[in-house]
Design an enzyme around this catalytic site. Structure first.
Site, PDB file in Angstrom:
ATOM      1  N   HIS A   1       0.869  -1.195   0.075  1.00 46.74           N
ATOM      2  CA  HIS A   1      -0.024   0.031  -0.028  1.00 46.74           C
ATOM      3  C   HIS A   1       0.736   1.142   0.104  1.00 46.74           C
ATOM      4  O   HIS A   1       1.496   1.591   0.952  1.00 46.74           O
ATOM      5  CB  HIS A   1      -0.990   0.228   1.433  1.00 46.74           C
ATOM      6  CG  HIS A   1      -1.691   1.279   1.426  1.00 46.74           C
ATOM      7  ND1 HIS A   1      -3.127   1.061   1.057  1.00 46.74           N
ATOM      8  CD2 HIS A   1      -1.333   2.617   1.691  1.00 46.74           C
ATOM      9  CE1 HIS A   1      -3.458   2.435   1.619  1.00 46.74           C
ATOM     10  NE2 HIS A   1      -2.746   3.205   1.837  1.00 46.74           N
TER      11      HIS A   1
ATOM     12  N   ARG B   1      -8.874  14.292   2.592  1.00 46.08           N
ATOM     13  CA  ARG B   1      -8.781  14.952   4.033  1.00 46.08           C
ATOM     14  C   ARG B   1      -7.316  14.643   4.388  1.00 46.08           C
ATOM     15  O   ARG B   1      -6.250  14.374   3.672  1.00 46.08           O
ATOM     16  CB  ARG B   1      -9.473  14.167   4.789  1.00 46.08           C
ATOM     17  CG  ARG B   1      -9.105  12.934   4.800  1.00 46.08           C
ATOM     18  CD  ARG B   1     -10.001  11.846   5.862  1.00 46.08           C
ATOM     19  NE  ARG B   1      -9.986  10.584   5.536  1.00 46.08           N
ATOM     20  CZ  ARG B   1      -8.850   9.692   5.773  1.00 46.08           C
ATOM     21  NH1 ARG B   1      -7.933   9.874   5.867  1.00 46.08           N
ATOM     22  NH2 ARG B   1      -9.134   8.335   5.449  1.00 46.08           N
TER      23      ARG B   1
ATOM     24  N   VAL C   1      -4.181  10.358   9.089  1.00 43.88           N
ATOM     25  CA  VAL C   1      -3.510  10.122  10.292  1.00 43.88           C
ATOM     26  C   VAL C   1      -1.927  10.212  10.378  1.00 43.88           C
ATOM     27  O   VAL C   1      -1.377  10.754  11.159  1.00 43.88           O
ATOM     28  CB  VAL C   1      -3.820   8.721  10.823  1.00 43.88           C
ATOM     29  CG1 VAL C   1      -3.085   8.550  12.069  1.00 43.88           C
ATOM     30  CG2 VAL C   1      -5.411   8.647  11.153  1.00 43.88           C
TER      31      VAL C   1
ATOM     32  N   ASN D   1      -8.220   9.812  -0.563  1.00 42.96           N
ATOM     33  CA  ASN D   1      -8.675  10.377   0.747  1.00 42.96           C
ATOM     34  C   ASN D   1      -8.682  11.936   0.755  1.00 42.96           C
ATOM     35  O   ASN D   1      -7.533  12.200   0.642  1.00 42.96           O
ATOM     36  CB  ASN D   1      -7.742   9.873   1.831  1.00 42.96           C
ATOM     37  CG  ASN D   1      -8.010   8.390   1.915  1.00 42.96           C
ATOM     38  OD1 ASN D   1      -7.101   7.453   2.175  1.00 42.96           O
ATOM     39  ND2 ASN D   1      -8.884   7.882   1.723  1.00 42.96           N
TER      40      ASN D   1
END
Lengths: 161, 458
Positions: free
Chosen positions: B207, B292, B295, B290
């Site tokens: 990933h 945004r 994390v 994503n």
């Protein structure tokens, strides 16, 4: 078409005496949406729309001082009951600007008495006293943001008639 | 328009993280906290805290109208949504737009595309970003055709899902119909969108995701990639940058693909384009965007020297990317461990409670993002992330050495944590060698004796 406190009480009573849970009413472009609560006094029951200036009508770039609300003093008098905000929003003491407030200090209230409105995104939520007594003190200022759980006013049970 | 006051519509470590940058930028802050978070560290970092509702997130953090009302009522110009909660809800961004509150993030239209995984696939295809073979399955016949053409095993994914949610692995053609039906029903219930699609399952993949920043006018820059292959049930627990052992040529193809995708959307703000990378075959596939802050953004900050929250604020106030371009690249390597309140001895069950004492590491190249201090409560209503330990070094070996030492001195007492698991992974030869695939952690957990986990906390 304007709504008075008496209209609000009247319409609310109509719903409560009926077997319906929800009522939607449209008169001259004014829309009222009433919903029966779960029986819990903290649940807002009245939702109406249309007679408040939109929340976004504030001055752009308005710089109000960012003052945290004073922390509530603990209640020493066991006869006093706090009426707390059931949700965050703008607190209004009257059904519309310029109209007389729902309640004043000294007013007698029953659990079902509407003591103010909290607006969230143009949805008006009626706040009820939730107890019987006389309004001793009004803490929340008209037209200001109240937080969830903030004390709106104090009710004195001794003076109830 | 310059932003003077920001409502932080989040909690936990990311709220603290956002509030710290706002302080640095001299921007006033209002924290919109639930009843359970009134006394949290973020509540003390904010200029003011307003209680927006009860502890349960559906009655507080997940209510768009409460957040916008709180922003308007406290005179905030902008809302920072953090990650999770409302951060990727197009309807929330739209509500902000309608009420003249700046949403620190992409436009509602961009969120709608990124959130619809089929629309995102179409956007990727339009700019020749490689996709895993697959597609929408409007009927059983189409599903069987796809399965015959692509081959088993396959993944059933929900158009409204993402981040591993609503995903099912199908190994046999015979199970396809049932899996599709179940997935569609679940997706309808969970996301209000029953559309599902099929993708080839890549068994040994990594990933790798690319951090991008866009000005909303078509200009996009990237801040390098992150490797997030150490995952448990699709949840990342260790992330690092740069991705170890990836040929430079493949790396720049990944960066280019991410920029093409974000440019196609004329993306505004910080976002991450995720890929599955098959290093052996020298291939990669677009997963999702994503839309945004993520994390794991601190590893990118450590290496790029860019404060991503400050960049988000600058873009939202119309300052574009000029602040970002001028930054000096610090280089080196950074690795992050997510410390979660979960119990490895009880199949990683969440372990809410009160933190009796918390001791976080300090030291050269170490950064800790957390909202947890001694006495803090970990409510059961929210995610289990307690904090992140990030180590930066001139190379991966130095970052790893620093991170191992930092994790070893960290003490969280009173609740169970995954600290022991992190210590184990950081000392594992396969992880130390670099370049593990997404199946690595499951294999590690499968082969070790159960009592190893128990020994690490008490």
């Amino acid at each position: 078409m304007t709504l008075t406190a008496r209209d609000v009480a009247e319409i609310t009573r109509l719903l409560e005496d009926s077997s319906f849970d929800e009522l939607e009413l449209e008169i001259d472009g004014l829309k009222i949406h009433l919903r029966r609560g779960s029986g819990n006094g903290d649940i807002p029951r009245f939702l109406a729309k249309g007679d408040r200036p939109p929340a976004s009508s504030r001055e752009p770039g308005e710089a109000r001082p960012l003052v945290p609300n004073p922390s509530p003093a603990p209640l020493s008098d066991p006869n006093l009951t706090e009426v707390r905000a059931p949700l965050l929003g703008t607190f209004y003491r009257a059904p519309k600007p310029g109209a007389p407030p729902f309640v004043e200090v000294g007013a007698s209230v029953a659990p079902e008495t509407v003591i103010g409105i909290i607006e969230v995104m143009k949805l008006m939520n009626a706040v009820r006293a939730g107890t019987r007594g006389v309004v001793r003190e009004i803490r929340a200022r008209d037209g200001t943001l109240v937080e969830y759980g903030e004390t709106l006013l104090l009710i004195d049970a001794r003076e109830s008639r | 328009m310059s932003i003077r006051r920001i409502l932080v519509a989040n909690r936990g470590e990311i709220a603290a993280r956002i509030l710290r940058t706002c302080r640095k930028l001299d921007i006033e802050t209002v924290l919109a906290a639930s009843e359970a978070d009134r006394d949290s560290l973020p509540a003390r970092l904010a200029t003011r805290t307003v209680c927006i509702g009860p502890a349960h997130p559906t009655a507080s953090y997940l209510k768009p109208e409460l957040q916008v009302q709180a922003a308007l009522g406290t005179g905030c110009d902008a809302i920072h949504p953090g990650y999770g909660f409302l951060s990727e809800r197009a309807a929330f961004a739209r509500l902000c737009e309608q009420h003249g509150v700046i949403f620190i993030g992409p436009t509602s239209g961009q969120l709608a595309i990124a959130g619809d995984k089929l629309a995102a696939r179409a956007a990727a295809q339009a700019v020749e970003v490689p996709l895993a073979p697959g597609g929408e399955v409007p009927s059983r016949e189409v599903a069987r055709e796809l399965a015959a053409r692509i081959g088993m095993p396959m993944l059933v994914k929900a158009a409204g899902g993402g981040g591993g949610r609503g995903m099912k692995l199908v190994e046999r053609v015979a199970d396809l119909d049932a899996a599709l039906e179940l997935a569609a029903a679940e997706a309808g219930a969970a996301f209000g969108d029953a559309r599902v699609y099929l993708e080839r399952f890549v068994a040994r993949a990594r990933h790798v995701e690319v951090q991008v920043l866009g000005d909303g006018a078509g200009n996009i820059v990237h801040l390098g990639e992150r490797d997030c292959s150490v995952q448990r049930r699709y949840q990342k627990i260790i992330e690092e940058t740069p991705a170890p052992g990836i040929p430079d040529e493949l790396r720049s193809r990944l960066h280019d693909a991410a920029i093409r995708f974000a440019a196609r959307l004329r993306y505004r703000g910080a976002g991450t384009v995720e890929f599955l990378v098959d290093v052996q075959r020298d291939e990669f596939y677009f997963l999702e965007m994503n839309a945004r802050i993520q994390v794991e953004h601190p590893v990118t900050e450590a290496v790029s020297g860019v404060d991503i929250v400050a960049a988000q604020v600058a873009i939202a106030s119309g300052g574009g990317l000029r602040l970002v371009r001028g930054e000096a690249w610090r280089d080196g390597c950074a690795i992050e461990c997510r410390i979660n309140a979960e119990d490895p001895a009880r199949d990683f069950a969440p372990s809410p409670g009160t933190v009796r004492s918390a001791r976080w590491p300090v030291g050269e190249g170490i950064r800790v993002d957390t909202h947890i201090e001694s006495g803090a409560r970990v409510p059961p209503y929210y995610d289990s992330l307690l904090g992140k330990i990030i180590a930066h070094g001139r190379d991966r070996a130095q970052a790893l050495t620093r991170l191992r030492a930092a994790v070893a001195v960290t003490r969280i007492e009173g609740i169970a944590t995954n600290l022991g698991l992190h210590a184990e992974i950081l000392a594992d030869p396969e992880f130390m060698a670099g370049g593990v695939d997404t199946g690595y952690l499951a294999r590690l957990l499968g082969k070790r004796p159960a009592q190893v986990a128990v020994a690490h906390h008490g």
